[in-house]
Motif scaffolding. Structure first.
Motif, PDB file in Angstrom:
ATOM      1  N   GLY A 184     177.336  25.410   4.858  1.00  0.00           N
ATOM      2  CA  GLY A 184     177.643  26.550   6.010  1.00  0.00           C
ATOM      3  C   GLY A 184     179.094  27.137   5.184  1.00  0.00           C
ATOM      4  N   PRO A 185     178.857  29.006   5.798  1.00  0.00           N
ATOM      5  CA  PRO A 185     180.366  29.469   6.124  1.00  0.00           C
ATOM      6  C   PRO A 185     181.355  29.252   5.952  1.00  0.00           C
ATOM      7  CG  PRO A 185     179.118  30.885   6.809  1.00  0.00           C
ATOM      8  CD  PRO A 185     178.200  29.908   6.655  1.00  0.00           C
ATOM      9  N   ALA A 186     182.925  29.454   5.165  1.00  0.00           N
ATOM     10  CA  ALA A 186     183.791  29.305   5.829  1.00  0.00           C
ATOM     11  C   ALA A 186     183.628  29.965   7.363  1.00  0.00           C
ATOM     12  CB  ALA A 186     185.173  29.506   5.188  1.00  0.00           C
ATOM     13  N   SER A 187     183.262  30.702   7.504  1.00  0.00           N
ATOM     14  CA  SER A 187     183.592  31.692   8.607  1.00  0.00           C
ATOM     15  C   SER A 187     182.577  32.403   9.217  1.00  0.00           C
ATOM     16  CB  SER A 187     184.945  32.165   9.507  1.00  0.00           C
ATOM     17  OG  SER A 187     184.754  33.143   7.836  1.00  0.00           O
ATOM     18  N   SER A 188     182.429  33.310  10.308  1.00  0.00           N
ATOM     19  CA  SER A 188     180.754  33.997  11.100  1.00  0.00           C
ATOM     20  C   SER A 188     181.039  34.803  11.081  1.00  0.00           C
ATOM     21  CB  SER A 188     179.539  32.627  11.275  1.00  0.00           C
ATOM     22  OG  SER A 188     178.555  34.124  11.472  1.00  0.00           O
ATOM     23  N   THR A 189     180.848  36.045  10.931  1.00  0.00           N
ATOM     24  CA  THR A 189     181.262  37.240  11.423  1.00  0.00           C
ATOM     25  C   THR A 189     180.341  37.727  12.573  1.00  0.00           C
ATOM     26  OG1 THR A 189     181.958  39.075   9.640  1.00  0.00           O
ATOM     27  CG2 THR A 189     180.826  39.616  11.482  1.00  0.00           C
ATOM     28  N   ASP A 190     179.632  37.099  12.419  1.00  0.00           N
ATOM     29  CA  ASP A 190     177.990  36.888  13.755  1.00  0.00           C
ATOM     30  C   ASP A 190     177.862  35.556  14.823  1.00  0.00           C
ATOM     31  OD1 ASP A 190     174.566  36.570  15.135  1.00  0.00           O
ATOM     32  OD2 ASP A 190     175.061  38.621  14.482  1.00  0.00           O
ATOM     33  N   LEU A 191     177.811  35.514  15.814  1.00  0.00           N
ATOM     34  CA  LEU A 191     178.367  34.306  16.434  1.00  0.00           C
ATOM     35  C   LEU A 191     177.091  33.446  17.567  1.00  0.00           C
ATOM     36  CD1 LEU A 191     182.155  35.312  17.753  1.00  0.00           C
ATOM     37  CD2 LEU A 191     181.240  34.014  15.703  1.00  0.00           C
ATOM     38  N   SER A 192     175.892  34.187  16.943  1.00  0.00           N
ATOM     39  CA  SER A 192     174.941  33.535  17.341  1.00  0.00           C
ATOM     40  C   SER A 192     174.979  32.020  17.036  1.00  0.00           C
ATOM     41  CB  SER A 192     173.413  34.182  16.119  1.00  0.00           C
ATOM     42  OG  SER A 192     173.552  35.072  16.743  1.00  0.00           O
ATOM     43  N   ALA A 193     174.057  31.722  17.680  1.00  0.00           N
ATOM     44  CA  ALA A 193     173.643  29.368  17.932  1.00  0.00           C
ATOM     45  C   ALA A 193     173.133  29.435  17.089  1.00  0.00           C
ATOM     46  CB  ALA A 193     173.973  29.389  19.219  1.00  0.00           C
ATOM     47  N   THR A 194     171.711  29.913  16.958  1.00  0.00           N
ATOM     48  CA  THR A 194     170.526  30.099  16.263  1.00  0.00           C
ATOM     49  C   THR A 194     170.580  30.543  14.586  1.00  0.00           C
ATOM     50  OG1 THR A 194     169.154  31.363  17.540  1.00  0.00           O
ATOM     51  CG2 THR A 194     169.313  29.254  18.431  1.00  0.00           C
ATOM     52  N   TRP A 195     170.416  29.850  13.361  1.00  0.00           N
ATOM     53  CA  TRP A 195     170.214  31.163  12.562  1.00  0.00           C
ATOM     54  C   TRP A 195     168.486  30.546  11.623  1.00  0.00           C
ATOM     55  CZ3 TRP A 195     173.836  34.090  10.470  1.00  0.00           C
ATOM     56  CH2 TRP A 195     175.072  34.658  11.150  1.00  0.00           C
ATOM     57  N   SER A 196     167.980  31.085  11.054  1.00  0.00           N
ATOM     58  CA  SER A 196     166.867  30.518  10.206  1.00  0.00           C
ATOM     59  C   SER A 196     166.407  31.634   8.793  1.00  0.00           C
ATOM     60  CB  SER A 196     165.608  31.082  10.991  1.00  0.00           C
ATOM     61  OG  SER A 196     165.613  32.240  10.976  1.00  0.00           O
ATOM     62  N   PHE A 197     165.776  30.921   8.060  1.00  0.00           N
ATOM     63  CA  PHE A 197     165.464  31.835   6.489  1.00  0.00           C
ATOM     64  C   PHE A 197     163.790  31.182   6.157  1.00  0.00           C
ATOM     65  CE2 PHE A 197     168.103  27.279   6.103  1.00  0.00           C
ATOM     66  CZ  PHE A 197     167.320  27.049   4.546  1.00  0.00           C
ATOM     67  N   ASP A 198     163.884  31.832   5.938  1.00  0.00           N
ATOM     68  CA  ASP A 198     162.416  30.882   4.777  1.00  0.00           C
ATOM     69  C   ASP A 198     163.102  30.417   2.822  1.00  0.00           C
ATOM     70  OD1 ASP A 198     161.112  31.981   7.124  1.00  0.00           O
ATOM     71  OD2 ASP A 198     161.105  34.427   6.029  1.00  0.00           O
ATOM     72  N   ILE A 199     161.938  29.733   2.397  1.00  0.00           N
ATOM     73  CA  ILE A 199     162.298  29.231   1.364  1.00  0.00           C
ATOM     74  C   ILE A 199     161.086  29.533   0.719  1.00  0.00           C
ATOM     75  CG2 ILE A 199     162.323  26.962   2.128  1.00  0.00           C
ATOM     76  CD1 ILE A 199     164.283  26.375  -0.862  1.00  0.00           C
ATOM     77  N   THR A 200     160.957  29.447  -0.218  1.00  0.00           N
ATOM     78  CA  THR A 200     159.942  29.878  -0.612  1.00  0.00           C
ATOM     79  C   THR A 200     159.389  29.271  -2.380  1.00  0.00           C
ATOM     80  OG1 THR A 200     159.094  32.102  -0.051  1.00  0.00           O
ATOM     81  CG2 THR A 200     157.702  31.629  -1.591  1.00  0.00           C
ATOM     82  N   TRP A 201     158.167  28.968  -2.550  1.00  0.00           N
ATOM     83  CA  TRP A 201     157.872  27.987  -3.754  1.00  0.00           C
ATOM     84  C   TRP A 201     156.512  28.559  -4.496  1.00  0.00           C
ATOM     85  CZ3 TRP A 201     158.838  24.808   0.206  1.00  0.00           C
ATOM     86  CH2 TRP A 201     160.322  24.037   0.287  1.00  0.00           C
ATOM     87  N   THR A 202     156.676  29.357  -5.440  1.00  0.00           N
ATOM     88  CA  THR A 202     155.767  29.712  -6.100  1.00  0.00           C
ATOM     89  C   THR A 202     155.364  28.922  -7.647  1.00  0.00           C
ATOM     90  OG1 THR A 202     157.285  32.418  -5.395  1.00  0.00           O
ATOM     91  CG2 THR A 202     155.417  32.115  -7.519  1.00  0.00           C
ATOM     92  N   ALA A 203     153.885  28.603  -7.592  1.00  0.00           N
ATOM     93  CA  ALA A 203     153.235  28.749  -9.060  1.00  0.00           C
ATOM     94  C   ALA A 203     153.813  29.943 -10.156  1.00  0.00           C
ATOM     95  CB  ALA A 203     152.059  28.567  -9.335  1.00  0.00           C
ATOM     96  N   VAL A 204     153.875  29.459 -11.588  1.00  0.00           N
ATOM     97  CA  VAL A 204     154.179  30.599 -12.401  1.00  0.00           C
ATOM     98  C   VAL A 204     153.138  29.831 -13.650  1.00  0.00           C
ATOM     99  CG1 VAL A 204     155.614  32.045 -11.494  1.00  0.00           C
ATOM    100  CG2 VAL A 204     156.327  30.577 -12.571  1.00  0.00           C
ATOM    101  N   PRO A 205     153.489  30.463 -14.466  1.00  0.00           N
ATOM    102  CA  PRO A 205     152.918  30.370 -15.817  1.00  0.00           C
ATOM    103  C   PRO A 205     153.884  29.117 -16.925  1.00  0.00           C
ATOM    104  CG  PRO A 205     151.712  32.644 -16.004  1.00  0.00           C
ATOM    105  CD  PRO A 205     152.814  32.170 -14.590  1.00  0.00           C
TER     106      PRO A 205
END
Length: 205
Positions: A184-205
């Motif tokens: 994570g970051p050194a510090s956060s501007t937003d002080l929310s207690a919960t965070w989320s993100f999406d990670i995507t795998w893609t099949a390519v030639p």
């Protein structure tokens, strides 16, 4: 050139038998219709739709499964099972920014152009580092740094980053498990207690 995408394929096979006899020659013919299942679909699947990071370490404020500051680290408690589809090719991986629960300022990937996380400086304010790893504890030989731009997922083969992209080439129906590692970051501007993100795998030639 890509082949047509087929979920099933069937072939008809004709069998001809030559027979000898003391009587007059006689021709006979029989046929058998043979079908088979195929999976020539360029695709990739994962076995988890949601995943909570935990086992957090570092950062003066970390507690258990809560990311600490500055630069706390959390990992996935269970691996993600990634499976390639019916075509050989490469697997790419990418992430979104990390969004706070109140939809405030997001964290973005730290500006590191290396492929492995251990050669990057610590993330600054509102920045993060994310890696996929074929081992629970990521190393330079098992982990792949993930950004918002898709790149080859070397962790899929358990190999270190390779400038010739041989490590992320996959065979049809090949599968593997991967762990996620986030700093994570050194510090956060937003002080929310919960965070989320999406990670995507893609099949390519």
């Amino acid at each position: 050139m890509n082949r047509p995408l087929l979920r099933r394929a069937a072939i008809a096979v004709t069998l001809t038998a030559a027979m000898t006899s003391t009587t007059s020659a006689r021709a006979d013919q029989n046929s058998s219709h043979v079908s088979l299942a195929a999976n020539p679909i360029r695709s990739v699947t994962v076995d988890l739709q949601t995943l909570a990071l935990g086992s957090c370490t570092f950062g003066a404020t970390h507690t258990g499964d809560v990311l600490g500051f500055p630069n706390g680290v959390c990992i996935s408690p269970v691996p993600v099972h990634v499976r390639n589809g019916g075509y050989a090719g490469h697997i790419e991986v990418a992430t979104t920014p990390v969004q706070p629960g109140d939809h405030g300022p997001a964290w973005t990937p730290a500006p590191c152009h290396a492929l492995t996380f251990n050669s990057c400086p610590a993330p600054g304010t509102d920045q993060f580092l994310l890696a996929t790893s074929s081992t629970v504890v990521p190393t330079a030989n098992t982990a792949q740094l993930v950004s918002t731009t898709p790149r080859c997922d070397y962790a899929f083969n358990g190999s270190g980053p390779d400038p010739h992209f041989t490590g992320c080439r996959v065979a049809p129906m090949q599968h593997n498990t991967e762990y996620l590692w986030l700093e994570g970051p050194a510090s956060s501007t937003d002080l929310s207690a919960t965070w989320s993100f999406d990670i995507t795998w893609t099949a390519v030639p």
